[in-house]
Design a protein around this motif. Structure first.
Motif, mmCIF file in Angstrom:
data_model
loop_
_atom_site.group_PDB
_atom_site.id
_atom_site.type_symbol
_atom_site.label_atom_id
_atom_site.label_comp_id
_atom_site.label_asym_id
_atom_site.label_seq_id
_atom_site.Cartn_x
_atom_site.Cartn_y
_atom_site.Cartn_z
ATOM 1 N N GLU A 8 0.833 -1.208 0.000
ATOM 2 C CA GLU A 8 0.000 0.000 0.000
ATOM 3 C C GLU A 8 0.861 1.250 0.000
ATOM 4 O OE1 GLU A 8 -2.670 2.520 3.142
ATOM 5 O OE2 GLU A 8 -2.689 0.350 3.309
ATOM 6 N N THR A 9 2.014 1.185 0.722
ATOM 7 C CA THR A 9 2.862 2.350 0.856
ATOM 8 C C THR A 9 3.713 2.560 -0.380
ATOM 9 O OG1 THR A 9 2.952 1.841 3.193
ATOM 10 C CG2 THR A 9 4.517 3.447 2.401
ATOM 11 N N THR A 10 4.377 1.502 -0.853
ATOM 12 C CA THR A 10 5.288 1.653 -1.973
ATOM 13 C C THR A 10 4.553 1.949 -3.265
ATOM 14 O OG1 THR A 10 5.237 -0.729 -2.328
ATOM 15 C CG2 THR A 10 6.982 0.128 -0.938
ATOM 16 N N ALA A 11 3.304 1.506 -3.367
ATOM 17 C CA ALA A 11 2.563 1.712 -4.601
ATOM 18 C C ALA A 11 2.189 3.159 -4.805
ATOM 19 C CB ALA A 11 1.309 0.835 -4.613
ATOM 20 N N GLY A 12 2.147 3.944 -3.743
ATOM 21 C CA GLY A 12 1.653 5.308 -3.901
ATOM 22 C C GLY A 12 2.429 6.328 -3.120
ATOM 23 N N ILE A 13 3.781 6.222 -3.122
ATOM 24 C CA ILE A 13 4.569 7.239 -2.446
ATOM 25 C C ILE A 13 4.401 8.548 -3.202
ATOM 26 C CG2 ILE A 13 6.892 7.980 -1.804
ATOM 27 C CD1 ILE A 13 7.650 5.091 -1.461
ATOM 28 N N PRO A 14 3.899 9.589 -2.577
ATOM 29 C CA PRO A 14 3.612 10.826 -3.289
ATOM 30 C C PRO A 14 4.889 11.566 -3.654
ATOM 31 C CG PRO A 14 3.240 11.111 -0.945
ATOM 32 C CD PRO A 14 3.550 9.662 -1.153
ATOM 33 N N ASP A 15 4.810 12.311 -4.766
ATOM 34 C CA ASP A 15 5.935 13.155 -5.156
ATOM 35 C C ASP A 15 6.141 14.272 -4.147
ATOM 36 O OD1 ASP A 15 6.350 11.638 -7.452
ATOM 37 O OD2 ASP A 15 4.922 12.842 -8.619
ATOM 38 N N ASP A 16 5.075 14.713 -3.521
ATOM 39 C CA ASP A 16 5.141 15.824 -2.569
ATOM 40 C C ASP A 16 4.581 15.370 -1.224
ATOM 41 O OD1 ASP A 16 5.146 18.156 -1.166
ATOM 42 O OD2 ASP A 16 3.668 19.193 -2.434
ATOM 43 N N ALA A 20 0.671 15.308 0.716
ATOM 44 C CA ALA A 20 0.081 14.142 1.384
ATOM 45 C C ALA A 20 -0.295 14.496 2.815
ATOM 46 C CB ALA A 20 1.076 12.982 1.372
ATOM 47 N N GLN A 21 0.553 15.257 3.510
ATOM 48 C CA GLN A 21 0.255 15.673 4.879
ATOM 49 C C GLN A 21 -0.979 16.550 4.928
ATOM 50 O OE1 GLN A 21 0.798 15.017 7.809
ATOM 51 N NE2 GLN A 21 0.891 16.791 9.157
ATOM 52 N N ARG A 22 -1.105 17.467 3.973
ATOM 53 C CA ARG A 22 -2.295 18.346 3.965
ATOM 54 C C ARG A 22 -3.563 17.531 3.718
ATOM 55 N NH1 ARG A 22 1.697 21.683 1.711
ATOM 56 N NH2 ARG A 22 1.277 21.006 -0.431
ATOM 57 N N ARG A 23 -3.482 16.553 2.834
ATOM 58 C CA ARG A 23 -4.650 15.703 2.575
ATOM 59 C C ARG A 23 -5.017 14.905 3.828
ATOM 60 N NH1 ARG A 23 -7.556 12.525 -1.009
ATOM 61 N NH2 ARG A 23 -7.772 10.350 -0.341
ATOM 62 N N ILE A 24 -4.004 14.349 4.478
ATOM 63 C CA ILE A 24 -4.244 13.557 5.684
ATOM 64 C C ILE A 24 -4.892 14.418 6.770
ATOM 65 C CG2 ILE A 24 -3.022 12.456 7.611
ATOM 66 C CD1 ILE A 24 -1.121 11.313 5.374
ATOM 67 N N LEU A 25 -4.422 15.646 6.940
ATOM 68 C CA LEU A 25 -5.018 16.530 7.944
ATOM 69 C C LEU A 25 -6.473 16.839 7.616
ATOM 70 C CD1 LEU A 25 -2.171 19.077 8.802
ATOM 71 C CD2 LEU A 25 -3.082 17.249 10.246
ATOM 72 N N ARG A 26 -6.788 17.027 6.330
ATOM 73 C CA ARG A 26 -8.190 17.294 5.952
ATOM 74 C C ARG A 26 -9.081 16.108 6.319
ATOM 75 N NH1 ARG A 26 -5.723 19.719 1.293
ATOM 76 N NH2 ARG A 26 -6.045 17.817 0.064
ATOM 77 N N VAL A 27 -8.596 14.902 6.051
ATOM 78 C CA VAL A 27 -9.381 13.705 6.375
ATOM 79 C C VAL A 27 -9.529 13.557 7.887
ATOM 80 C CG1 VAL A 27 -9.461 11.184 6.212
ATOM 81 C CG2 VAL A 27 -8.715 12.536 4.248
ATOM 82 N N LEU A 28 -8.458 13.786 8.621
ATOM 83 C CA LEU A 28 -8.515 13.675 10.075
ATOM 84 C C LEU A 28 -9.459 14.715 10.674
ATOM 85 C CD1 LEU A 28 -4.745 13.053 10.922
ATOM 86 C CD2 LEU A 28 -6.620 11.435 11.222
ATOM 87 N N VAL A 29 -9.437 15.934 10.144
ATOM 88 C CA VAL A 29 -10.344 16.977 10.638
ATOM 89 C C VAL A 29 -11.792 16.556 10.420
ATOM 90 C CG1 VAL A 29 -11.198 19.303 10.159
ATOM 91 C CG2 VAL A 29 -8.752 18.917 10.490
ATOM 92 N N TRP A 205 -10.657 7.188 3.079
ATOM 93 C CA TRP A 205 -9.867 8.302 2.556
ATOM 94 C C TRP A 205 -8.532 8.555 3.250
ATOM 95 C CZ3 TRP A 205 -15.354 9.425 2.616
ATOM 96 C CH2 TRP A 205 -15.908 9.502 1.332
ATOM 97 N N LEU A 206 -8.213 7.892 4.333
ATOM 98 C CA LEU A 206 -6.925 8.138 4.974
ATOM 99 C C LEU A 206 -5.835 7.365 4.225
ATOM 100 C CD1 LEU A 206 -5.739 9.759 7.333
ATOM 101 C CD2 LEU A 206 -5.767 7.672 8.688
ATOM 102 N N ARG A 207 -5.554 7.857 3.034
ATOM 103 C CA ARG A 207 -4.559 7.245 2.150
ATOM 104 C C ARG A 207 -3.713 8.354 1.527
ATOM 105 N NH1 ARG A 207 -6.464 1.957 0.766
ATOM 106 N NH2 ARG A 207 -8.610 1.636 1.415
ATOM 107 N N PRO A 208 -2.397 8.186 1.509
ATOM 108 C CA PRO A 208 -1.621 7.085 2.084
ATOM 109 C C PRO A 208 -1.692 7.095 3.605
ATOM 110 C CG PRO A 208 -0.166 8.848 1.421
ATOM 111 C CD PRO A 208 -1.533 9.220 0.926
ATOM 112 N N ASP A 209 -1.469 5.921 4.179
ATOM 113 C CA ASP A 209 -1.470 5.834 5.630
ATOM 114 C C ASP A 209 -0.284 6.628 6.174
ATOM 115 O OD1 ASP A 209 -0.618 4.569 8.308
ATOM 116 O OD2 ASP A 209 -2.609 3.703 7.958
ATOM 117 N N PRO A 210 -0.514 7.608 7.060
ATOM 118 C CA PRO A 210 0.582 8.484 7.476
ATOM 119 C C PRO A 210 1.733 7.769 8.174
ATOM 120 C CG PRO A 210 -1.382 8.838 8.832
ATOM 121 C CD PRO A 210 -1.798 7.993 7.682
#
Length: 419
Positions: A8-16, A20-29, A205-210
């Protein structure tokens, strides 16, 4: 290293990673807004439901103890699942378990079965633990200079649902009656839906897993692997866990002790539920709303400085609560606001200290164990506060709590000296 990481992690390591952190925070909020409503809605009427079913007030305080016990166990389980499989399954499982507990409470109310009620309330406590543990997920990918702000972003989101939940108690009660369910079980309909939706949001939606992504980015190896650290790093990590845990445990102990007995103190001086409700609402707001400012302070001025200020703020709260005349709602509200701010300073700084010092390979498991200590501290504060007030007085309880909190200052000073 990427070759040994989870697919799951290696398949989708983000370029930025920042994106990814901003997306994760939006989902967590989003999940925290929902779970905050679930937490507040159920806690609002738990004691009343037990009192109604038992026909007595003698065990009306048991729901709070069961929430705490359930949350302590869930903190361990969620931490271990997160450690082995990632934040997404750990947090989603915790919230879905809280939803099952909510359904159990509704069933117990319909069947008028107190034993089922108490079991269900214990299970319902999983939602409380998960709501608190979500703050750690916000810090997994954050850079060290923004880690506390990430934690605070997740924390403040709880306020939105926490404010809405109690205000929906009456409408959900009417809905429950329309469905043939006792009115006091109505808020648990909301909590079940809220926890269930929070779990589904994270699962989807919590992808990638932080946590998994953070391990891959720093080369920590596969899930469940252990990071290689030298003896100095291990000693620093243990010291950081001890200090961060102490800051959060003492903050929780003092906050719960004084908060628990304030409504009782006000009732003894002739205040009604509206006045005590206002004071507690101000207190809860002060616990979460300052989080963005606290996070900035922690990142700007350092973890230790803010941790020490937590002890000073809690001491000020205790002194003001002790000195406030029993008929002064304004001064008691101010004291409880300071109490909430002191707790917030301790929680955010303590969480940042833990996130800074615990290696990724053991981070989630250690964080779960720290939260068990926090839950036990809350239960201890709640039980001890009643005993102390019965034996002495509310002012002495408040003053003693402030003095206990002041112990954070020398603890922080010793830690700073050793560095």
């Amino acid at each position: 290293m990427a070759g040994t990481a989870p697919a799951e992690t290696t398949a989708g390591i983000p370029d930025d990673p920042g994106e990814a952190q901003r997306r994760i925070l939006r989902v967590l909020v989003a999940s925290q807004v929902l779970s905050g409503a679930g937490l507040a809605a159920g806690v609002t009427v738990g004691a009343l439901l037990a009192q109604q079913m038992l026909g007595s007030t003698s065990l009306a305080g048991l729901p709070s103890a069961l929430f705490t016990a359930g949350s302590a166990l869930a903190a361990v389980v969620v931490g271990r699942i997160s450690q082995s499989r990632g934040r997404r399954p750990g947090l989603a499982a915790g919230y879905l378990t809280g939803a099952v507990g909510s359904a159990g409470v509704i069933a117990a109310a319909v069947l008028d079965n107190p034993l089922l009620l108490f079991v269900a309330l214990f299970v319902y406590g999983a939602g409380t633990a998960t709501n608190l543990q979500a703050r750690y997920a916000g810090a997994d990918l954050a850079s060290p200079d923004r880690r506390a702000r990430a934690v605070s972003t997740v924390l403040v989101a709880t306020t939105l649902g926490g404010v809405a939940g109690p205000n929906l108690a009456a409408p959900t009660g009417r809905l429950a009656e329309g469905l043939g369910i006792p009115a006091l079980a109505g808020p648990f309909i909301l909590s079940g839906l809220a926890y269930g939706l929070a779990g589904l949001v994270l699962a989807r939606w919590l992808r990638p897993d932080p946590l998994l992504l953070a391990r891959t980015l720093v080369g920590a190896g596969p899930v469940g692997g252990s990071a290689v650290t030298d003896a100095a790093d291990e000693r620093a990590g243990r010291g950081g866990v001890a200090l961060g845990g102490l800051v959060m445990v003492l903050s929780q102990l003092v906050m719960v002790a004084i908060m628990t007995m304030t409504p009782v103190h006000m009732h003894d001086h002739g205040h009604g539920s509206a006045a005590s409700g206002l004071v507690i609402a101000i207190h809860i707001g002060a616990m979460y709303l300052p989080s963005p400012v606290t996070g900035w302070l922690v990142d700007r001025y350092g973890r230790l400085a803010v941790a020490a200020s937590s002890g000073v703020a809690l001491l000020a709260a205790g002194m003001l609560a002790a000195a406030a005349p029993g008929d002064s709602v304004a001064l008691l509200a101010l004291a409880l606001a300071l109490l909430g701010i002191g707790w917030n300073l301790g929680l955010v700084s303590g969480t940042a200290i833990i996130a800074d010092t615990v290696p990724l390979a053991t981070r989630a498991r250690t964080q779960g164990l720290v939260d068990v200590s926090i839950a036990i501290a809350g239960a201890t504060g709640g039980m001890a506060s009643g005993i102390m007030v019965a034996a002495t007085s509310y002012p002495l309880l408040a003053l003693a709590g402030g003095l206990v909190a002041l112990g954070l200052v020398p603890a922080v000073a010793v830690s700073a000296y050793r560095r």
